[in-house]
Design a protein around this motif. Structure first.
Motif, PDB file in Angstrom:
ATOM      1  N   VAL A  64      10.574 -33.697 -97.546  1.00 44.24           N
ATOM      2  CA  VAL A  64      10.350 -32.272 -97.295  1.00 44.24           C
ATOM      3  C   VAL A  64      10.026 -31.544 -98.596  1.00 44.24           C
ATOM      4  O   VAL A  64       9.161 -30.665 -98.626  1.00 44.24           O
ATOM      5  N   GLN A  65      10.702 -31.924 -99.680  1.00 44.24           N
ATOM      6  CA  GLN A  65      10.478 -31.265-100.970  1.00 44.24           C
ATOM      7  C   GLN A  65       9.151 -31.670-101.609  1.00 44.24           C
ATOM      8  O   GLN A  65       8.469 -30.837-102.188  1.00 44.24           O
ATOM      9  N   THR A  66       8.779 -32.934-101.505  1.00 43.95           N
ATOM     10  CA  THR A  66       7.594 -33.425-102.213  1.00 43.95           C
ATOM     11  C   THR A  66       6.296 -33.278-101.423  1.00 43.95           C
ATOM     12  O   THR A  66       5.222 -33.247-102.023  1.00 43.95           O
ATOM     13  N   HIS A  67       6.379 -33.210-100.102  1.00 47.61           N
ATOM     14  CA  HIS A  67       5.192 -33.099 -99.244  1.00 47.61           C
ATOM     15  C   HIS A  67       5.424 -32.015 -98.194  1.00 47.61           C
ATOM     16  O   HIS A  67       5.333 -32.270 -96.993  1.00 47.61           O
ATOM     17  N   PRO A  68       5.734 -30.798 -98.618  1.00 48.48           N
ATOM     18  CA  PRO A  68       6.194 -29.768 -97.679  1.00 48.48           C
ATOM     19  C   PRO A  68       5.207 -29.395 -96.577  1.00 48.48           C
ATOM     20  O   PRO A  68       5.628 -28.962 -95.510  1.00 48.48           O
ATOM     21  N   ASP A  69       3.920 -29.568 -96.814  1.00 45.94           N
ATOM     22  CA  ASP A  69       2.927 -29.152 -95.828  1.00 45.94           C
ATOM     23  C   ASP A  69       2.430 -30.279 -94.933  1.00 45.94           C
ATOM     24  O   ASP A  69       1.559 -30.066 -94.094  1.00 45.94           O
ATOM     25  N   SER A  70       2.987 -31.467 -95.091  1.00 48.93           N
ATOM     26  CA  SER A  70       2.504 -32.602 -94.308  1.00 48.93           C
ATOM     27  C   SER A  70       3.163 -32.641 -92.924  1.00 48.93           C
ATOM     28  O   SER A  70       4.235 -32.078 -92.707  1.00 48.93           O
ATOM     29  N   CYS A  71       2.501 -33.312 -92.009  1.00 51.19           N
ATOM     30  CA  CYS A  71       3.085 -33.490 -90.675  1.00 51.19           C
ATOM     31  C   CYS A  71       4.366 -34.319 -90.767  1.00 51.19           C
ATOM     32  O   CYS A  71       5.287 -34.149 -89.971  1.00 51.19           O
ATOM     33  N   TRP A  72       4.442 -35.190 -91.767  1.00 53.84           N
ATOM     34  CA  TRP A  72       5.637 -36.027 -91.947  1.00 53.84           C
ATOM     35  C   TRP A  72       6.818 -35.185 -92.412  1.00 53.84           C
ATOM     36  O   TRP A  72       7.958 -35.445 -92.033  1.00 53.84           O
TER      37      TRP A  72
END
Length: 98
Positions: A64-72
């Motif tokens: 969540v912190q490193t890829h906040p805008d991803s679907c994952w």
């Protein structure tokens, strides 16, 4: 990353996902690899090993912190919400754990 998910043996799948993340930490598939590995750590290994479950939850928070805008990251937030773990990765306070 897809080849790692193809392994029938879950422990081998986890090892391959870890290798993928180590080799390509900023790669296009790193968010998915983090999510898939966290799922294994929480649901497959975490039922028998609390440390593995904690690693998986921490990995979701990191995602969540490193890829906040991803679907994952959205999926990770959903999982963390279900387990009452804040997306910040701090985890429940000692009072909440009791």
């Amino acid at each position: 990353m897809r080849w790692a998910l193809a392994h029938a043996d879950r422990r081998e799948r986890a090892r391959q996902l870890e290798k993928c993340l180590a080799a390509y930490p900023a790669g296009d598939a790193s968010a998915e690899a983090m999510f898939q590995l966290a799922e294994l750590e929480i649901h497959t290994f975490g039922s028998e090993d609390e440390e593995s479950r904690r690693r998986g939850l921490a990995r979701l928070a990191e995602l969540v912190q490193t890829h906040p805008d991803s679907c994952w990251a959205r999926r990770a937030r959903d999982r963390l919400d279900v387990t009452n773990v804040p997306s910040s990765g701090a985890g429940p306070s000692p009072e909440e754990s009791q």
